[in-house]
Write an enzyme that holds these catalytic residues in place. Structure first.
Site, mmCIF file in Angstrom:
data_model
loop_
_atom_site.group_PDB
_atom_site.id
_atom_site.type_symbol
_atom_site.label_atom_id
_atom_site.label_comp_id
_atom_site.label_asym_id
_atom_site.label_seq_id
_atom_site.Cartn_x
_atom_site.Cartn_y
_atom_site.Cartn_z
ATOM 1 C CE LYS A 254 29.463 11.389 10.983
ATOM 2 N NZ LYS A 254 29.548 11.914 12.341
ATOM 3 N NE ARG B 185 22.356 14.755 12.060
ATOM 4 C CZ ARG B 185 23.043 14.734 10.925
ATOM 5 N NH1 ARG B 185 24.071 13.887 10.799
ATOM 6 N NH2 ARG B 185 22.737 15.506 9.912
#
Length: 409
Positions: A352, A386
């Site tokens: 991210k 995830r």
């Protein structure tokens, strides 16, 4: 022989129980004393001041305490937040005492008792029909299969090939992730990166359904469909998927909850402020965790009202979805607060942008930082992660899981 003194660092009640068994404490004594090793800080919002003062006195009477606004003590305010301070044994006793009190304290006691039960829960089995996941056995990994041309992470299979990939290529990639240690395969055909444009229903179906048909029949772990469209979820579940991963937490399509219920499927609900197109435009929160918990709590209620099994729901705080880098750090640091929802926590920090902000590294070089974020998330309460890089994450989490289980017998 001189006495030896040691100061213990215990992360969970189970560790305290193990120490007491080692000492030789009676089983009944362990049951009574182990909760006393767990400090609990519980915040109750907007209590009437007379209720807050009663609560404080009851807390003091059992050796706990309650911090309230100074104005609540002087009578200058009508309401106050209250921070209850005590160990778990004391909190349980306080709940019993508050059950007979007026001014809504009996209802507050019931909610506090449920919240503490949720927070302490450690055993989870997710039943997805032929798939049963014991989350206590190890941290479970959700491997990402992006059938998109514009994934933020650069791993979209459409982008990788320059054209629509063959179904066999997608199946092969999914099998590779399973071989590397993925416990769930999450396949999506619509990018949710900041600024992403919606994908038409027909296109999304063409991207994912043929692949799910083949993947579900070949791999030995459950398939999750990453979509906010009920029709995509419906066809995916009809063709072997077992879980719906909805980044809109059922807000994107009013039919989604019923589709999940009819298929008796699992459901991941994620917090997102606004939508992918606008979510990163200066996101602000009055109280970050309070807003996330309220949002996810409403999603859980909507799901359950539609017939979704509460025990099949997973919550995701939505790292990077309407969050500043600071918000993402706060979420990982205090992730345990989400345990109050009573559901297992999924974290999606892999590659991210907040990692890029800290390290200055491009997406392709964020592996080690992603692993670090995931490990700390697990330490703070996540039971599923995830990720894009399954093999490397699996190695790190196997070591972390072993460390956390050390000394528990």
């Amino acid at each position: 022989m001189l006495m030896e003194i040691s100061i213990l660092s215990l992360r969970a009640q189970a560790e305290a129980e193990a120490v007491m068994r080692e000492i030789g404490v009676d089983g009944g004594g362990i049951k009574i004393m182990a909760p006393k090793t767990q400090i609990c800080l519980a915040r109750i919002s907007r209590l009437p001041i007379f209720a807050a003062n009663i609560l404080k006195q009851e807390a003091l009477s059992i050796g706990a305490d309650a911090a309230v606004s100074r104005d609540a003590l002087t009578g200058r305010a009508k309401y106050t937040d209250c921070l209850i301070i005590g160990n778990q044994y004391q909190i349980d006793k306080l709940c019993e005492k508050l059950k007979i009190q007026p001014y809504g304290l009996n209802k507050a006691a019931a909610r506090l008792k449920q919240a503490c039960f949720n927070y302490r829960r450690s055993k989870w089995t997710l039943d997805f029909g032929r798939y049963k996941l014991d989350l206590k056995s190890h941290t479970h990994i959700m491997g990402i299969v992006n059938v998109t041309p514009d994934s933020f992470s650069g791993d979209g299979l459409l982008a990788a090939t320059g054209c629509r990939p063959q179904v066999a290529d997608i199946v092969e990639y999914a099998q590779k992730l399973v071989d590397e240690g993925a416990d769930i395969i999450d396949i999506g055909g619509e990018s949710s990166r900041p600024g992403a444009k919606p994908v038409p229903l027909k296109e999304e179906l063409q991207r994912v359904i043929p692949a799910i048909k083949k993947i579900a029949g070949k791999i030995k772990v459950p398939v999750s469909i990453d979509t906010s469209k009920a029709e995509v979820a419906h066809q995916a579940l009809d063709n072997g998927a077992a879980i719906v991963n909805d980044i809109t937490a059922l807000r994107g399509d009013s039919k989604m909850a019923k589709i999940v219920s009819l298929h008796k499927a699992g459901l991941v609900v994620m917090h997102m402020k606004a939508n992918p197109k606008a979510m990163q435009k200066n996101p602000r929160y009055h109280n970050l965790f309070q807003e996330i918990i309220e949002y996810l709590g409403k999603a859980i209620n909507v799901a359950c009202d539609a017939g979704v099994d509460f025990e099949k729901i997973i919550v995701d705080p939505g790292i990077g979805f309407g969050k500043s880098p600071e918000h993402n750090l706060q979420i990982i640091k205090s992730l345990e607060q989400l345990k109050i929802l009573g559901r297992p926590i999924l974290i999606g920090a892999s590659r991210k942008s907040f990692i890029g902000k800290i390290t200055g590294l491009p997406v392709s070089q964020r592996l080690f930082a992603s692993i670090g974020s995931n490990c700390l998330s697990v330490l703070n309460g996540a039971m599923l992660v995830r990720v894009h890089d399954v093999q490397e994450t699996k190695q790190a989490l196997s070591v972390l899981d072993s460390i956390l289980k050390a000394g528990l017998g």
